[in-house]
Design a protein around this motif. Structure first.
Motif, PDB file in Angstrom:
ATOM      1  N   LEU A 271       4.851  -0.489  -7.738  1.00 20.50           N
ATOM      2  CA  LEU A 271       5.180  -1.743  -8.417  1.00 20.50           C
ATOM      3  C   LEU A 271       6.574  -1.725  -9.027  1.00 20.50           C
ATOM      4  O   LEU A 271       7.161  -2.776  -9.280  1.00 20.50           O
ATOM      5  N   TYR A 272       7.124  -0.536  -9.254  1.00 25.57           N
ATOM      6  CA  TYR A 272       8.460  -0.478  -9.864  1.00 25.57           C
ATOM      7  C   TYR A 272       9.505  -1.166  -8.975  1.00 25.57           C
ATOM      8  O   TYR A 272      10.476  -1.741  -9.471  1.00 25.57           O
TER       9      TYR A 272
ATOM     10  N   HIS B 280       0.720   5.138 -19.648  1.00 31.25           N
ATOM     11  CA  HIS B 280       1.384   4.314 -20.663  1.00 31.25           C
ATOM     12  C   HIS B 280       0.362   3.598 -21.558  1.00 31.25           C
ATOM     13  O   HIS B 280       0.559   3.476 -22.759  1.00 31.25           O
TER      14      HIS B 280
ATOM     15  N   ALA C 216      -2.158   4.971 -12.151  1.00 32.06           N
ATOM     16  CA  ALA C 216      -0.801   5.477 -12.403  1.00 32.06           C
ATOM     17  C   ALA C 216      -0.277   4.983 -13.748  1.00 32.06           C
ATOM     18  O   ALA C 216       0.386   5.725 -14.484  1.00 32.06           O
ATOM     19  N   CYS C 217      -0.587   3.748 -14.088  1.00 33.68           N
ATOM     20  CA  CYS C 217      -0.043   3.157 -15.317  1.00 33.68           C
ATOM     21  C   CYS C 217      -0.873   3.507 -16.547  1.00 33.68           C
ATOM     22  O   CYS C 217      -0.461   3.213 -17.674  1.00 33.68           O
TER      23      CYS C 217
ATOM     24  N   CYS D 146       4.388   4.260  -9.570  1.00 38.72           N
ATOM     25  CA  CYS D 146       3.690   3.559  -8.491  1.00 38.72           C
ATOM     26  C   CYS D 146       4.668   2.582  -7.847  1.00 38.72           C
ATOM     27  O   CYS D 146       5.751   2.327  -8.364  1.00 38.72           O
TER      28      CYS D 146
ATOM     29  N   CYS E 213       9.970   4.325 -15.386  1.00 39.40           N
ATOM     30  CA  CYS E 213       8.801   4.754 -14.613  1.00 39.40           C
ATOM     31  C   CYS E 213       8.887   4.298 -13.147  1.00 39.40           C
ATOM     32  O   CYS E 213       9.193   3.137 -12.860  1.00 39.40           O
TER      33      CYS E 213
ATOM     34  N   ARG F  40       9.678  -5.183  -9.493  1.00 41.27           N
ATOM     35  CA  ARG F  40       9.709  -5.799 -10.818  1.00 41.27           C
ATOM     36  C   ARG F  40      11.105  -6.310 -11.154  1.00 41.27           C
ATOM     37  O   ARG F  40      12.112  -5.724 -10.718  1.00 41.27           O
TER      38      ARG F  40
ATOM     39  N   CYS G  59       4.169  -3.532 -14.628  1.00 39.21           N
ATOM     40  CA  CYS G  59       5.074  -4.175 -13.671  1.00 39.21           C
ATOM     41  C   CYS G  59       4.289  -5.190 -12.835  1.00 39.21           C
ATOM     42  O   CYS G  59       3.131  -4.951 -12.484  1.00 39.21           O
TER      43      CYS G  59
ATOM     44  N   VAL H  56       8.525   3.549 -19.926  1.00 38.69           N
ATOM     45  CA  VAL H  56       8.074   2.507 -18.989  1.00 38.69           C
ATOM     46  C   VAL H  56       9.244   2.027 -18.129  1.00 38.69           C
ATOM     47  O   VAL H  56       9.103   1.850 -16.912  1.00 38.69           O
TER      48      VAL H  56
END
Ligand code: SF4
Length: 216
Positions: free
Chosen positions: A32-33, A117, A113-114, A30, A27, A36, A98, A24
């Motif tokens: 959002l990384y 996980h 995308a998440c 997407c 990662c 964050r 995120c 994670v």
């Protein structure tokens, strides 16, 4: 969902946890990384029988790197206590790890995308009961749009797991009148399912089908 939940027996929970956290934190699947502060992986034992799932980290969670922090966390903690659930026995997580900027809802592509996980977490934890917090999480897990006002408290079967949708503790923080009491009620129901005092989602579905069978 539950049928392919196979945990590699030879790998220790501590190592699985480290690998999940590493995946994670690294990662970038997407957008959002990029916004964050800290990805919020999830928290709790991998042998938890109950998983509590929200939609996304919010500001406090993003800063602390822990799910359900701040006022939202306080409401959830109180509800777990009222329900007779020990937080240490519950696995807490969110669909996306995120924080979306400005605490907007995650998009469908971000959730997709998440999901890699989240699926890993399901394989590792293999919960008997999932409590989905809020309309968004409930809709994703049920794979159709639902309104929490209409589905809160139902015990639903998703491939062998009992799913109980309920209000998000953030709803209680925002002052939605019935949110806190309903959250407590539905976590109490989750405890009763785990204790065998209430039917699982599968049992409830079977009863419903028998009642609505043609000719009955
Ligand atoms: S939200 Fe999920 S998929 Fe997107 S970057 Fe974070 S960990 Fe990766």
């Amino acid at each position: 969902m539950a049928s392919d939940l196979m945990t590699p027996a030879a790998v220790s929970p501590a190592r699985l946890k480290r690998e999940l956290e590493r995946a994670v934190r690294a990662c970038t699947a997407c957008e959002l990384y990029s916004g964050r502060t800290t990805p919020v992986v999830g928290e709790g034992p991998f042998d938890a029988r109950l998983m509590v799932v929200g939609s996304k980290p919010r500001r406090h969670e993003d800063l602390q790197g822990r799910p359900f922090a701040g006022g939202t966390g306080n409401v959830l903690d109180q509800a777990l206590q009222v329900a007779g659930l020990d937080k240490q026995d519950v696995y807490l997580t969110t669909l996306v790890k995120c924080r979306p900027g400005d605490d907007r809802p995650a998009t469908a592509s971000e959730v997709e995308a998440c999901s890699q996980h989240f699926r890993t977490q399901l394989r590792l934890v293999r919960p008997e009961v999932i409590v989905a917090l809020g309309s968004f999480a409930a809709s994703v897990l049920l794979r159709r749009p639902v309104s929490i006002e209409r589905v809160a408290g139902y015990r639903l079967d998703i491939q062998g797991i009992t799913l109980i949708p309920t209000y998000h503790p953030a709803d209680a923080v925002r002052g939605v009148p019935q949110a806190a009491v309903t959250l407590r009620r539905d976590l109490t129901a989750a405890k009763a399912v785990l204790d065998g005092r209430l039917p699982t989602g599968a049992q409830t579905l079977a009863e419903l089908r028998s009642r609505t069978a043609v000719g009955s």
